[in-house]
Design a protein around this motif. Structure first.
Motif, PDB file in Angstrom:
ATOM      1  N   PRO A  30       0.806  -1.219   0.000  1.00  0.00           N
ATOM      2  CA  PRO A  30       0.000   0.000   0.000  1.00  0.00           C
ATOM      3  C   PRO A  30       0.842   1.273   0.000  1.00  0.00           C
ATOM      4  O   PRO A  30       0.324   2.353  -0.214  1.00  0.00           O
ATOM      5  CB  PRO A  30      -0.788  -0.115   1.308  1.00  0.00           C
ATOM      6  CG  PRO A  30       0.143  -0.852   2.224  1.00  0.00           C
ATOM      7  CD  PRO A  30       0.890  -1.825   1.343  1.00  0.00           C
ATOM      8  N   MET A  81      -0.546  -7.409   4.148  1.00  0.00           N
ATOM      9  CA  MET A  81      -1.697  -7.266   3.267  1.00  0.00           C
ATOM     10  C   MET A  81      -2.369  -8.614   2.985  1.00  0.00           C
ATOM     11  O   MET A  81      -3.523  -8.664   2.579  1.00  0.00           O
ATOM     12  CB  MET A  81      -1.287  -6.609   1.947  1.00  0.00           C
ATOM     13  CG  MET A  81      -1.001  -5.128   2.052  1.00  0.00           C
ATOM     14  SD  MET A  81      -0.696  -4.369   0.425  1.00  0.00           S
ATOM     15  CE  MET A  81      -2.331  -4.420  -0.313  1.00  0.00           C
ATOM     16  N   PRO A 108      -0.437  -1.678   7.076  1.00  0.00           N
ATOM     17  CA  PRO A 108      -1.823  -2.154   7.127  1.00  0.00           C
ATOM     18  C   PRO A 108      -2.389  -2.275   8.544  1.00  0.00           C
ATOM     19  O   PRO A 108      -3.588  -2.493   8.713  1.00  0.00           O
ATOM     20  CB  PRO A 108      -1.733  -3.549   6.471  1.00  0.00           C
ATOM     21  CG  PRO A 108      -0.454  -3.540   5.717  1.00  0.00           C
ATOM     22  CD  PRO A 108       0.469  -2.668   6.501  1.00  0.00           C
ATOM     23  N   TYR A 115      -9.391  -7.273  11.650  1.00  0.00           N
ATOM     24  CA  TYR A 115      -7.941  -7.290  11.397  1.00  0.00           C
ATOM     25  C   TYR A 115      -7.148  -7.497  12.690  1.00  0.00           C
ATOM     26  O   TYR A 115      -6.207  -8.289  12.725  1.00  0.00           O
ATOM     27  CB  TYR A 115      -7.494  -5.993  10.723  1.00  0.00           C
ATOM     28  CG  TYR A 115      -6.073  -6.046  10.201  1.00  0.00           C
ATOM     29  CD1 TYR A 115      -5.813  -6.405   8.878  1.00  0.00           C
ATOM     30  CD2 TYR A 115      -4.988  -5.771  11.031  1.00  0.00           C
ATOM     31  CE1 TYR A 115      -4.518  -6.475   8.391  1.00  0.00           C
ATOM     32  CE2 TYR A 115      -3.694  -5.848  10.557  1.00  0.00           C
ATOM     33  CZ  TYR A 115      -3.466  -6.199   9.245  1.00  0.00           C
ATOM     34  OH  TYR A 115      -2.183  -6.290   8.781  1.00  0.00           O
TER      35      TYR A 115
END
Length: 242
Positions: A30, A81, A108, A115
């Motif tokens: 990212p 990720m 992330p 998560y």
């Protein structure tokens, strides 16, 4: 059956964790770090998809070279990720008695669910994390990487709370990250952590710039030279608390 998007592997790594390591580079990131030497790992999808067992079978062919300290290191791209696949890979590695290391930017990371619970589960199978502090200042971090750093620093605080071993890495880029003010602020932050086993200063280089050109992406650090020996030693002295 879970499969990971894999960029490549390297059979004999000596600078990404203790001992000799089998390196697995995940596809997808990212961040857009201006000095990235793996810009070809940015896009998420990969034509090379592999299962955890396929990767570990390949890694174990080189187990005889690892010695007492070696093992596997997962890098990228950004391994976090692909959290579900990464957890399966690390879990199966531990079942095989393999030392595990994750090289991550931490970008992330979030304490939001699901998560956060998955990240906590991953930690059960990771022996060591290599975490980059790209820049301590949030605005400068965004200029350098395209992302802010609050969640990255939060991840480091959480790893400290969990007493999870960490090596801190800092890329020294002249004119961007090598200012003594930023280095001292980075050192002050590191001093709040209780789990840092090692701090590494990585001198900037442009060896991956050719990949940017191949991908048709402007390389904005074209005129930046690697730091000289004195600046590297200065950064090491500050960050290591000398």
């Amino acid at each position: 059956m879970l499969k990971g998007n894999i960029h490549s592997v390297e059979t004999f790594g000596s600078v990404d964790g203790p001992g000799v390591r089998f390196l697995i580079f995940f596809q997808g990131c990212p961040m857009r770090c201006r000095y990235c030497h793996n810009a070809d790992t940015w896009r998420v999808n990969s034509d090379n998809q592999m299962t955890a067992d396929e990767l570990l079978d390949k890694a174990e062919r080189y187990r005889g070279y690892w010695g007492d300290k070696g093992g596997i290191t997962v890098s990228g791209g950004e391994p976090l990720m692909q959290l579900d696949f990464l957890t399966e890979l690390m879990s199966k590695a531990k079942q095989r008695g393999i030392n595990t290391c994750v090289d991550t930017s931490g970008q992330p990371f979030t304490r939001e669910e699901p998560y956060f619970s998955k990240f906590c589960g991953l930690l059960d199978y990771v022996d060591l994390l290599l975490v980059d502090i790209k820049h301590i200042d949030p605005d400068e971090h965004k200029k350098l990487t395209g992302r802010e750093n609050a969640n990255i620093l939060d991840m480091l605080r959480f790893l400290s709370e969990k007493k999870k071993p960490v090596w801190i890495r800092h890329v020294l880029v002249p004119g961007i990250t090598d200012d003594d003010i930023w280095l001292r602020r980075t050192r002050e932050f590191i001093e709040t952590l209780q789990n840092v086993e090692k701090i590494e200063v990585l001198p900037y280089h442009s060896l991956g710039a050719f990949k940017w050109k191949e991908l048709g992406i402007p390389y904005t650090l074209e005129n930046v030279k690697p730091p000289d020996k004195e600046r590297v030693e200065n950064a090491e002295k500050i960050l290591l608390g000398g």
